[in-house]
Design an enzyme around this catalytic site. Sequence first.
Site, PDB file in Angstrom:
ATOM      1  N   GLY A 122       0.838  -1.234   0.059  1.00  0.00           N
ATOM      2  CA  GLY A 122       0.058  -0.166  -0.092  1.00  0.00           C
ATOM      3  C   GLY A 122       0.829   1.213  -0.090  1.00  0.00           C
ATOM      4  O   GLY A 122       0.375   2.488  -0.211  1.00  0.00           O
TER       5      GLY A 122
ATOM      6  N   CYS B  94     -27.224 -10.346 -16.977  1.00  0.00           N
ATOM      7  CA  CYS B  94     -26.621 -10.019 -18.283  1.00  0.00           C
ATOM      8  C   CYS B  94     -27.550 -10.537 -19.449  1.00  0.00           C
ATOM      9  O   CYS B  94     -28.008 -11.756 -19.391  1.00  0.00           O
ATOM     10  CB  CYS B  94     -25.353 -10.669 -18.306  1.00  0.00           C
ATOM     11  SG  CYS B  94     -24.548 -10.774 -19.961  1.00  0.00           S
TER      12      CYS B  94
END
Lengths: 362, 281
Positions: free
Chosen positions: B29, B238
Amino acid sequence: MYVAVKGGEAAIRNAHRLLAKERRGDPDVPALTVAQIAGQLSLAVDRVMAEGSLYDVELAALAVRQARGDLIEAIFLLRAYRTTLPRLGASEPVDTGKMVINRRISATFKDLPGGQVLGPTFDYTHRLIEPELQEPGEVATAEPVGESPRVTDVLGHQGLVEADGEGEGEPGDLTREPLDFPAGRDLRLQALARGDEGFLLALAYSTQRGYGGTHPFVGEIRTGDVEVELFVPELGFAVTLGAITLTECQMVNQFKGSATVPPQFTRGYGLVFGRIERKAMSMALVDRALRAEELGEEKKAPAQDEEFVLAHADNVQATGFVEHLKLPHYVDFQAELAMIRDMRALQERERRRAAERSEAAE
Amino acid sequence: MTTYNFAYLDEATKRMIRRALLKAVAIPGYQVPFASREMPMPYGWGTGGVQVTASITGPDDVLKVIDQGSDDTTNAVSIRQFFARVADVATTTSTTEATIIQTRHRIPETPLSPGQILVYQVPIPEPLRLLEPRETETRIMHALAEYGLMHVKLYEDIAKHGRIAKTYAYPVLVEDRYVMDPSPTPKFDNPKMNDSPALQLFGAGREKRIYALPPHTKVISLDFEDHPFEVQRFTEPCALCGSTGVYLDEIVTDDRGGRMYACSDTDWCERVRAARAEAAE
């Protein structure tokens, strides 16, 4: 029924073919040669070399042709080539005092050792479009100007102008090391020398209009050829690699002195490849503005703000990021769209509920 | 002019980038500055991701490149062609076959597996940048883990809009230490970053930063107890493969408000359709 869009590869191929066709223009007109560009559009080539940070007339001319005259695109081409070149070493500092001068002017003295040399300048031309460019005809060739002392050295003898100062070790290279703030003056000058001419011009102009004024005088502008030398340890001395054309601008700025420094003129410095005089002057103004903190001046204008100037001066970075907005962003847009719909629905529900409540109250 | 080195970058540059990557993996990070090179594609178009990919690609790798989840968007095609040209590397559109996946704005729907590397293209690596424009300030804030500004911003969103109005590039906290920008992926993908078995590398070319999430790193999306983090939900499946619980693109089909929804991850969509066709036979 919708069929997922395919064919990105074919579209790209076709777009590039179309680009090649447009670039060539009317095939009945002869194609531009690199020699024509290098010889007749030499200031475009100079700008590409300066902001491309690579002194190579032929490559820069090729880039201008490939970019259809879009100079930022040409600079980008040159940069992307330059970055793959190995670094063999760092040259000795070039000595502009030994420049073979082709133009040299000072706005601070009427005459000075070496004289004022106008050289090939647009200054004092009347900007009238000439359908038929004047043939050069006979050019009065002046005596080649020998070494001329730099104006700052002339003034420096009396301590009226701050001295050059001693460089500390090897200068940094922001193309090889990530730029860190606060940056040293070496890195600042490198960033400015590579920076966008238009951006620096606007910043320099802003200092003249009160946004971080520097009270400048053109101490000297000189253009000409200097030798580039490389120290070869095996030989024990520096050898000349060749000569390059440079433009140097020394701005001399009023300075009332501080507790530690007596009143004297300070300096802003500009140095660029080729004959990009406007850029050299802008660079010198911005360099001086960026020294505000060092000289104990109040820092409040954009041109004095190192992070602002250095982070936004590079046109290859700027154009890339601005133009990336045309890349597809539809997954992010979808996310925003869904949220906006959601928020509108919520607002509509609340509005209706409020209306019902007020009806019930009546 | 000589030809270019394998995968375009010279070996010294690759080594410099790999060193930055190692540091990034060691401090999950944390944004590691690196000497980003000019690349033959524009800044903002994936130069950071391309440099990372170029530095870690070997001749045996299989590369997949996606943009908006799709292998067929123009920039994905362009980057894939670049590597096929300068590294002669095998390319694929299959998430499972790829050893390296370079991505812009999405994480594939197919779960990643150990040994895979996901390379993100990052425009603005600094999660605090839009709150504090100065790099000198934001570096100090990270050093001191001083993230109050971010929490205030998220709180202000709730006060103004009744929710955290961040739908993509939603900030995450890595291993309880660094606040990190997940790149502009929709927040739908944030949970996939947490505890991923794959190595995740982030490259920001223009901003000259690299950061990383080693496999199985804890990645938590910032939130509040009374306003927990939520991902986007789609009400329709979808239209092409029938998948639910995946990220969908909205496709405008006419100018009378006609809409359909289809998987943003084209590889996922094709595989589901193929499996369905097979089952039907």
